[in-house]
Design an enzyme around this catalytic site. Sequence first.
Site, PDB file in Angstrom:
ATOM      1  N   MET A 167       3.312  73.626  64.146  1.00 18.86           N
ATOM      2  CA  MET A 167       2.621  74.685  63.397  1.00 18.86           C
ATOM      3  C   MET A 167       1.870  75.589  64.356  1.00 18.86           C
ATOM      4  SD  MET A 167       1.881  76.140  60.585  1.00 18.86           S
ATOM      5  CE  MET A 167       0.917  77.649  60.647  1.00 18.86           C
ATOM      6  N   HIS A 204       9.261  78.385  70.327  1.00 25.21           N
ATOM      7  CA  HIS A 204       9.182  78.967  68.982  1.00 25.21           C
ATOM      8  C   HIS A 204       7.716  79.186  68.586  1.00 25.21           C
ATOM      9  CE1 HIS A 204      10.567  79.139  64.615  1.00 25.21           C
ATOM     10  NE2 HIS A 204       9.273  78.914  64.476  1.00 25.21           N
ATOM     11  N   GLU A 205       6.895  78.164  68.782  1.00 25.70           N
ATOM     12  CA  GLU A 205       5.484  78.280  68.372  1.00 25.70           C
ATOM     13  C   GLU A 205       4.750  79.292  69.246  1.00 25.70           C
ATOM     14  OE1 GLU A 205       4.914  77.006  65.574  1.00 25.70           O
ATOM     15  OE2 GLU A 205       6.757  75.812  65.572  1.00 25.70           O
TER      16      GLU A 205
HETATM   17 ZN   LIG Z   1       7.861  79.058  62.963  1.00 22.79          ZN
END
Ligand SMILES: [Zn+2]
Length: 871
Positions: A281, A315-316
């Site tokens: 996240m 990605h994060e």
């Molecule tokens: Zn994402």
Amino acid sequence: MTDTQSYGSLTVEEHTYKLPTHIRPDRYQLRFTPDLTAFTFVGEETVDIQVLEPTTDVVANAAELQIHSVAVVTYNGQTIPGRVTLDEINERAILTFPEMLSAGPYQLQLTFSGMLNDKLHGFYRSTYKDANGQDKMLASTQFESTDARRAFPCWDEPAHKAVFQTTLVIPEHLTALSNTAIVHETPLPGTGTKEVVFADTIKMSTYLVAFIVGEFAATDPVYIGQTPLRVWAVPGKRHLAQFAREVGAASLRFFTEYYHYPYPGDKLDLVAIPDFAAGAMENLGAITFRETALLVDEKSAARSDLERVANVVSHENAHMWFGDLVTMRWWNGLWLNEAFATFMATLAVDHYKPDWQRWTSFAVSRASAMVVDGLHSTRPIEFPVQRPEEAAGMFDVLTYQKGAAVLRMLEQYLGAETFRAGIALYLKRHEFANTETTDLWDAIEEASHQPARALMDSWVFQPGYPLLSVRTEGNDVIISQHVFRYLPDGSDLERLWQVPIFLRASTTQGEHSQTTLLTGKEVRLQLPSQPDWVVVNAGGHGFYRVQYSPELHECLTANLHDTLSAVERFNLVNDTWAAAQAGLTPMTTYLDLLSLFRDETDPNVWNVILASGQYLYHLLDAQQRPALQTFLRNLLTPIVQKLGWSPQDGEQELISQLRGELLSALGTLGGDTFIQAEARARYVQHTQHPETVDRNVVPALVSILASSGGAAEYEEFTTNFKTAKTPQEETRYLFALAAFQPADLFERTLRLTINSEVRTQNAPYLMRLLLLNTEQRERAWAFLTANWDEMGRQYPDNSIVRMCEGILSLVTPALEAEVVDFFASHPVKQGTKTMQQHLEKLRIAVAGKARDAANIERYLKQGQGRWHDAQ
Ligand SMILES: [Zn+2]
């Protein structure tokens, strides 16, 4: 469908799911005192608000909180107490004051308390065992999409951006982390606690707030410009953090240059949490991960494990700008957040490790999106989201993989540098603010002077994708488009896309390349001379399938490995496989095509071949499967023999990975008893001298021993799962337990899914694998239906529909009927659309069984002989 309205004033209907806009929160001061033994927390909150229209009611979000006191302080210091009404259904707190609050600034003051829950959302608890086997507890947060309201009353919508200042009061020996750097940490004498005060955040959305409390150990910081980056884990696991630290620093550096914009926070912590519902996240400055996505032992991990960490970390990190600095106005724009981060992660990892050929392996992701998007039950990438709960159903392959694929297609069409310039312009223009998708196309059009919006609208707001039919007439190549469906029903034939065509052709005047945009039904391209062969979708960036005329197909396959790149070979196999599933091409044509791939060395091409073999294994009846296994053994044995069991000097990592995957397939799906015996011997060798077995082969040994093993292997793997030294080893042995065949062992693994011995972050995925065990699928299905309610109580809401993907093994008309019946009366809590897609995929497989199974059986019995002769 172009949802570009302003949300400044709400329609009547929107009032039911959006907060009224007469209050604007500007800055929250939050103070939490969690109790990690009683699983509770108390909170205090002061919010600087602007009342924009006079009111007596302040409406904010709150869920599962008790609010003890509320007051507002006026600009001249007058305190006005209020009262609270909780609207549990709409997750709101209505704060009512005895007098009208006129327009202007106020401070809102609240005290409240709540539970540290075990559902892995809001402010929740996570447990683990320390090095001495002692149970330990930590508390963490997960707020996306709408769970900040479970931790503190707030305006829990992405457009209500504000500054957050957090303070945590915690036991002295614990560590507290939040979005920003610590300003000061002060012991509170006589209490055994300390107060940890964090700096103000940038102006950002509530779903990005994070705080974490527990025992943690960090790596040394690595500085990217002024930004210190650290990786955090529970004590005893810090030594697994070095790879993430390296890839975290590399990708942050890459993005700083790509976006042409400095990192927007004051520090960056990457934190591994033992219980975590998603993969990771993107909380600004305090990214949380499940352990398998962050912690890895570089020396023993398989290459694919390292790539997973590299992908997720990148990605994060990409979200720190795209998502955190600039954020979607409402959840309909979620796709752009996720699609973009997926696209950027691929770009960054490709830059970090060119040898991994990340854009070639992205073909596998693109293909998985094309499977779902070939269904009637697909959806457009962007669609109107009303109630925020609907956003939870958007975290799927269409948002991430299709979204990223169409961005890649646009980037390749416009040119990488032009595209990048558009992104940089977009971020600068909308920093600290919220956007609609259209704002991105505006910036890209400004940078490129190309009609990006019209092109992208056809991919973003329409479901599905086209099949391009290609033929030649003299010097001309004629390309036409029509919608692709696995279950063609003649509908939507008029639907058109703006299709970037990347064409490569061999002509008498040499190789010819051309990029063009197909906007109508058909286009005729004139080549310098008559082509020998043409490749449409050269480079493989297009989100479409291609069907060549029989003559072109023959020319293209005559010299396959010289003519086509790896990704183009992948697309040829994948498109033919899809056409066979859809009944557009005989299944036997597909099986014939495979004979051309016996020397193939690209792992992605093999990925689609092996997945199709697994699919057919589910589809055939038990007495038909041995012929399929023989076919697969004939296909796999030559390349497996060529690669052997050990890496050769100077070998590429991708070849090492391929070796592992092919051995695994041959020993499990292929049922090769020689390979099984050899795997058992090498597993023993591995347990005694781990360094003698290549790390990419170890996963193959585990999967082969599980699928062909008995009680002894089961006991050993259970122990290995419980005593694993890395998160990857832990899940490898755990998930292997689903592959055992003996009924009593299978039953034991079934019980593991609900008896609390397996973390709820993993149990649903174990259950999915149990369903996918073809021989035991009915037993697994019976268990699922009998324990459905209990699973719903235990598992994170987002995981239920993912678990249900396991029904794709239940390929008989009778089982399909049971499945349809069951889900008609047992809906999933989240992901209704995805559930429909699982059911349609099952329908396709059952229809394929009725149409093809007898033909396949006949073919395998004849074809196998011919293949044998050919050896
Ligand atoms: Zn994402």
